[in-house]
Design a protein around this motif. Structure first.
Motif, mmCIF file in Angstrom:
data_model
loop_
_atom_site.group_PDB
_atom_site.id
_atom_site.type_symbol
_atom_site.label_atom_id
_atom_site.label_comp_id
_atom_site.label_asym_id
_atom_site.label_seq_id
_atom_site.Cartn_x
_atom_site.Cartn_y
_atom_site.Cartn_z
ATOM 1 N N TRP A 1 -8.921 41.837 69.875
ATOM 2 C CA TRP A 1 -10.672 42.797 68.508
ATOM 3 C C TRP A 1 -10.458 43.759 69.411
ATOM 4 O O TRP A 1 -10.352 44.682 68.961
ATOM 5 N N SER B 1 -14.391 50.238 64.685
ATOM 6 C CA SER B 1 -14.751 49.031 64.523
ATOM 7 C C SER B 1 -13.471 48.835 62.747
ATOM 8 O O SER B 1 -13.050 47.779 63.085
ATOM 9 N N LEU B 2 -12.733 49.843 62.246
ATOM 10 C CA LEU B 2 -12.233 49.841 61.580
ATOM 11 C C LEU B 2 -10.617 49.488 62.292
ATOM 12 O O LEU B 2 -10.113 49.104 61.408
ATOM 13 N N ARG C 1 -10.182 47.022 64.320
ATOM 14 C CA ARG C 1 -10.430 45.777 65.112
ATOM 15 C C ARG C 1 -10.647 45.083 63.768
ATOM 16 O O ARG C 1 -10.454 43.770 64.007
ATOM 17 N N ILE C 2 -11.731 45.465 62.603
ATOM 18 C CA ILE C 2 -11.042 44.718 61.612
ATOM 19 C C ILE C 2 -9.929 44.873 60.742
ATOM 20 O O ILE C 2 -8.866 43.365 60.640
ATOM 21 N N LEU D 1 -8.009 42.388 63.252
ATOM 22 C CA LEU D 1 -8.358 40.981 62.547
ATOM 23 C C LEU D 1 -7.277 40.082 61.629
ATOM 24 O O LEU D 1 -7.405 39.994 60.964
ATOM 25 N N LYS D 2 -7.341 41.454 60.236
ATOM 26 C CA LYS D 2 -7.427 41.022 59.171
ATOM 27 C C LYS D 2 -5.597 40.546 59.327
ATOM 28 O O LYS D 2 -4.889 39.815 59.067
ATOM 29 N N ILE E 1 -5.127 37.290 61.283
ATOM 30 C CA ILE E 1 -5.530 36.294 60.401
ATOM 31 C C ILE E 1 -4.563 35.833 59.181
ATOM 32 O O ILE E 1 -3.539 34.388 59.166
ATOM 33 N N THR F 1 -18.188 34.835 66.314
ATOM 34 C CA THR F 1 -19.019 36.545 66.493
ATOM 35 C C THR F 1 -18.901 36.357 68.071
ATOM 36 O O THR F 1 -18.693 35.627 68.946
ATOM 37 N N PRO F 2 -17.630 37.425 68.178
ATOM 38 C CA PRO F 2 -17.704 38.061 69.206
ATOM 39 C C PRO F 2 -18.882 38.452 70.375
ATOM 40 O O PRO F 2 -19.606 39.267 69.480
ATOM 41 N N ILE G 1 -11.552 37.762 70.255
ATOM 42 C CA ILE G 1 -12.184 37.435 69.330
ATOM 43 C C ILE G 1 -11.751 36.211 68.611
ATOM 44 O O ILE G 1 -10.308 35.705 68.511
#
Lengths: 98, 227
Positions: A39, A55-56, A58-59, A62-63, A66, A80-81, A88
């Motif tokens: 994360w 933040s970008l 992290r996303i 994650l994307k 997944i 929620t971490p 995460i």
């Protein structure tokens, strides 16, 4: 009544929690996994120290995690971490074979 | 039916800027049942409010039946909303001073439907929601499950193409929650498109597709497998 709440003891990332439900004579088994994905870590997605870049990253991380995960498992919930968490956790359930 | 392109919503105060939705692009087709999941604060309700034309995006495009509606005037948005979109909220949002019948009748009054037509439509929908025996009661005299059935009746009385539901079982026990989910499923089988925000993986199982939002981004979308 449509759901049962079953407490599950802590299990490791590579372990599965399996549940077997018997309704009348029918047995239905479920297999769940909680997987930890990176994360807030330093890797190829890290691109700046400011909050927007982090933040970008992290996303994106994650994307990608997944989308490249085993397709035999379906995502049920993203937890929620905690603040400052490096990983995460994501809950998956094994898909039933057709 | 609905398409968003790079939909972004930023809330600004004097000191803080919060990006509730960050370049969200998605498509919802006619007759779909879509669940939007994600933790608190991830942008679920903001997305639903924008899809329902209750709020404006800061940037991006929003198409409703192939028309770009993001920059519609308040009057046009209200007209589109009245005829095409029904809302179901977690806290029911019924008007305490009006009876069950009057609450359900209200959207038809706004649409200037004639008295006889209103009576017919309200009775029909109350019958369908199995709450007709309570039509002279006030919301506070009903259980939570009954209040949500009234709220759904009010949402569908105008026969909208789209129902937006924000945590529709959030204030209900499991039996009433299941009943509400069965009602939404029934409406969807009759052709109504449903977009539902939920925290509940159990409720999300009723949907055809689950969109996972996180920090204002769509992180994944998956078609549900029937168990």
């Amino acid at each position: 009544m449509k759901e049962l709440c079953v407490p599950v003891p802590h299990f490791q990332e590579k372990e599965n929690a399996e549940l077997v439900l018997k309704v009348g004579k029918e047995r239905i088994s479920f297999s769940f996994r909680v997987v930890s994905f990176p994360w807030d870590v330093e890797d190829e997605y890290s691109n700046g120290k400011d909050e927007v870049s982090r933040s970008l990253a992290r996303i994106t991380r994650l994307k990608n995690a997944i989308s490249s995960y085993d397709k035999n498992w379906e995502l049920i919930q993203i937890y929620t971490p905690l603040e400052e968490a490096r990983f995460i956790q994501v809950l998956y359930r094994q898909k039933k074979k057709a | 039916m609905i398409k968003t392109v790079d939909l972004t919503k930023i809330f600004r105060t004097d000191e803080v800027e919060t990006t509730a939705l960050n370049t969200v692009s998605m498509e919802i087709t006619n007759g779909e049942f879509v669940a939007v999941m994600g933790p608190s604060g991830c942008g679920k309700s903001t997305l639903l409010n924008i899809l329902g034309l209750l709020d404006n995006p800061t940037s991006g495009e929003l198409y409703f039946s192939e028309q770009e509606v993001a920059k519609y005037s308040e009057r046009n948005r209200t007209n589109l909303r009245k005829g095409s979109i029904g809302f179901v909220f977690q806290s029911f949002n019924l008007i305490d001073e009006l009876t069950v019948y009057e609450n359900v009748e209200l959207p038809l009054l706004y649409m200037k439907v004639s008295g006889s037509e209103r009576r017919k439509k309200v009775d029909e929908v109350l019958e369908r929601m199995k709450i007709v025996h309570r039509k002279k009661h006030f919301p506070q005299q009903l259980s939570g499950g009954q209040q949500q059935r009234v709220a759904i009746a009010r949402a569908v009385v105008t026969r909208p193409k789209l129902i937006l539901a924000d945590e529709p079982t959030g204030n209900l026990d499991s039996a009433n929650g299941e009943e509400v989910m069965n009602l939404l499923t029934e409406l969807n089988k009759d052709g109504t498109t449903i977009v539902m925000v939920t925290h509940s993986p159990t409720d999300a199982e009723y949907a055809h597709r689950i969109v996972q939002l996180f920090d204002g981004h769509i992180v994944t979308e998956n078609i549900k497998q029937v168990l």
